[in-house]
Each structure stands twice: as C-alpha cells, then as structure tokens.
Design a protein around this motif. Structure first.
Motif, mmCIF file in Angstrom:
data_model
loop_
_atom_site.group_PDB
_atom_site.id
_atom_site.type_symbol
_atom_site.label_atom_id
_atom_site.label_comp_id
_atom_site.label_asym_id
_atom_site.label_seq_id
_atom_site.Cartn_x
_atom_site.Cartn_y
_atom_site.Cartn_z
ATOM 1 N N ASP A 122 51.330 35.542 -2.530
ATOM 2 C CA ASP A 122 51.864 35.025 -1.264
ATOM 3 C C ASP A 122 52.427 36.158 -0.420
ATOM 4 O O ASP A 122 52.215 36.197 0.807
ATOM 5 N N ALA A 123 53.137 37.064 -1.050
ATOM 6 C CA ALA A 123 53.711 38.193 -0.310
ATOM 7 C C ALA A 123 52.616 39.128 0.197
ATOM 8 O O ALA A 123 52.706 39.661 1.312
ATOM 9 N N PHE A 124 51.582 39.312 -0.608
ATOM 10 C CA PHE A 124 50.508 40.241 -0.209
ATOM 11 C C PHE A 124 49.787 39.754 1.044
ATOM 12 O O PHE A 124 49.541 40.535 1.972
ATOM 13 N N TRP A 125 49.438 38.473 1.080
ATOM 14 C CA TRP A 125 48.682 37.979 2.213
ATOM 15 C C TRP A 125 49.511 37.909 3.493
ATOM 16 O O TRP A 125 48.960 37.734 4.592
ATOM 17 N N LYS B 157 51.626 50.475 2.469
ATOM 18 C CA LYS B 157 53.077 50.296 2.441
ATOM 19 C C LYS B 157 53.466 49.193 1.456
ATOM 20 O O LYS B 157 54.466 49.313 0.735
ATOM 21 N N PHE B 158 52.678 48.137 1.433
ATOM 22 C CA PHE B 158 52.961 47.048 0.489
ATOM 23 C C PHE B 158 52.830 47.541 -0.942
ATOM 24 O O PHE B 158 53.636 47.181 -1.814
ATOM 25 N N HIS B 159 51.832 48.357 -1.196
ATOM 26 C CA HIS B 159 51.645 48.912 -2.543
ATOM 27 C C HIS B 159 52.826 49.781 -2.948
ATOM 28 O O HIS B 159 53.312 49.703 -4.079
ATOM 29 N N ASP B 160 53.308 50.596 -2.036
ATOM 30 C CA ASP B 160 54.449 51.474 -2.344
ATOM 31 C C ASP B 160 55.723 50.667 -2.586
ATOM 32 O O ASP B 160 56.525 51.010 -3.464
ATOM 33 N N SER C 226 41.030 38.666 -6.751
ATOM 34 C CA SER C 226 40.222 39.881 -6.816
ATOM 35 C C SER C 226 39.085 39.838 -5.803
ATOM 36 O O SER C 226 38.818 40.830 -5.105
ATOM 37 N N ASP C 227 38.415 38.705 -5.712
ATOM 38 C CA ASP C 227 37.295 38.587 -4.776
ATOM 39 C C ASP C 227 37.776 38.718 -3.326
ATOM 40 O O ASP C 227 37.128 39.385 -2.503
ATOM 41 N N ARG C 228 38.885 38.082 -3.007
ATOM 42 C CA ARG C 228 39.393 38.145 -1.633
ATOM 43 C C ARG C 228 39.872 39.562 -1.296
ATOM 44 O O ARG C 228 39.636 40.063 -0.183
ATOM 45 N N PHE C 229 40.545 40.204 -2.265
ATOM 46 C CA PHE C 229 41.014 41.568 -2.025
ATOM 47 C C PHE C 229 39.831 42.528 -1.908
ATOM 48 O O PHE C 229 39.836 43.441 -1.077
#
Length: 229
Positions: free
Chosen positions: A62-65, A72-75, A215-218
């Motif tokens: 939810d936070a990723f989308w 920045k999100f990864h960090d 995984s598919d969406r990313f």
C-alpha cells in the motif's frame, strides 16, 4: 456410584492408564504426547508468523503504490524485512546493476528482473514453510504409532487372559483401555497437525499469489521505465 465402580473408574483414568501400562506403551504415549506439544508449538508460532508477514507485506505494498519516487522509497524502507519488501529490494538491486552501464540490454534486463523477483518469492515461501514438514509427518505417522500401542495393549490383554485363564472384563479391561488410550493420544496429535498443515498451506498459497501479483506489477513498472529511458 458404588465404591467398587468408583475404584474401577479411577483405575481407568488417563493417569492411571499411563502408570499401569508397560514400558512399550508408556514410550508410545510419551512420544505421542511430545509430538502433540511440538505440533501445538509450531501451530502457534507459525500462525502468528504468517499473520505478521502477511500484514507487513500488505502495508508495504500500500505504501509503495502511493510513493512517487522508487529510489527514495527504497532508501526509506531499507530496514523493512517483509516478503514484499525483500521482493522489492531484489528488483531494485537488479535494476541498478542492469542499468548502471553505458549500454543497456533491455530484454536481458527484463529477464533478470523477473528471475530475481521470482527467486525472492520462492525463498520467502520456502522460509515460511520450513516447519510444515513436521506437521505433515506428525499428521501421517502419529495414528500409526498410536495403532502400534493399541496392538501392543491388546496383545497384553490376551496374555492376561491366558495367564489368568479367565476372560472376564476385570482381566482384559486394563490392557484394552491402555490400547484405546494410545490410539486416542495418536489422534489427538495427528488431527490438529493435519488441520494446521492444510490451513497454513492455503495461507502460503495466498501469500505467494499476492507476492507474484506484486512482482508482476512492479516488473511492469520497471519495464515502462526501461522503455522511457
């Protein structure tokens, strides 16, 4: 209840049945009781673990989308260890390795991204299911171990008949009761193990399906970034 009946009922209590049993039936009962305790420990710990992992993965997705910048999100979420976060981390790391050079092989990058995220999903499912084999083993073996105790107890009952030269209930009841008690303990260990194994297997299938969709969406998101670049 008359004193005689009360005494007979007390002698057929679970504790009395265990104390009256011979060494073989006692070993069977203790083994099955240990298996039951182990089974319940796995059920409680695995059930809680799967709930935590599922909720953490849902929150991460939810936070990723909602994020605007992947890097920045990864960090910001580098310390997250949920299955979805590990999948995301595997994808980002492969993306950076594959696109860090001057020349980019787009088809190769897509293939490597898919492989790295599939490996991450498989690794997490393997990690979460590592103790389910114990439940499967207990569920399939415990009834037969209890049956062995049953056969042994009935053999003792027949031996008592031969020794006492009497087939009265008072002679055969202890051995038969021990036999049935061993069977009951075997079922007490096996039934929760089988139910939990099926339940956790279903939960893992749902988690795997959810991770695969993420995984598919990313992968599609990164593929669009690749085409745009």
């Amino acid at each position: 209840m008359t004193p005689v009946l009360a005494t007979e009922a007390a002698s057929l209590s679970p504790v009395a049945l265990f104390l009256q049993a011979d060494i073989v039936v006692k070993a069977v009962m203790l083994g099955l009781l240990a298996a039951s305790i182990w089974t319940w420990a796995i059920i409680v710990s695995t059930g809680g673990r799967l709930r935590r992992e599922r909720k953490a993965s849902e929150a991460f997705e939810d936070a990723f989308w909602k994020a605007d910048d992947i890097d920045k999100f990864h960090d910001r979420n580098s310390s997250d260890v949920s299955p979805a976060a590990r999948l995301f981390d595997a994808g980002v790391r492969e993306w950076r390795r594959s696109t860090g050079g001057k020349q980019i092989d787009k088809d190769g990058t897509r293939a490597r991204l898919a492989t790295s995220m599939q490996v991450s999903v498989a690794a997490d499912i393997d990690r979460l299911s590592e103790r389910l084999n114990v439940l499967a083993t207990v569920g399939s073996v415990a009834p037969f171990v209890g049956l062995f105790g049953t056969v042994w107890g009935i053999m003792r009952a027949f031996t008592s008949i031969a020794a006492e030269q009497s087939s009265s209930l008072a002679v055969v009841a202890p051995g038969i009761a021990e036999a049935l008690f061993a069977t009951a303990i075997g079922l007490f260990a096996a039934i929760p193990a089988v139910i939990a194994y099926n339940r956790f297997g279903h939960a893992l299938d749902r988690l795997e399906a959810r991770l695969t969709r993420f995984s598919d969406r990313f992968h599609a998101t990164l593929s669009r970034e690749l085409d745009a670049g």
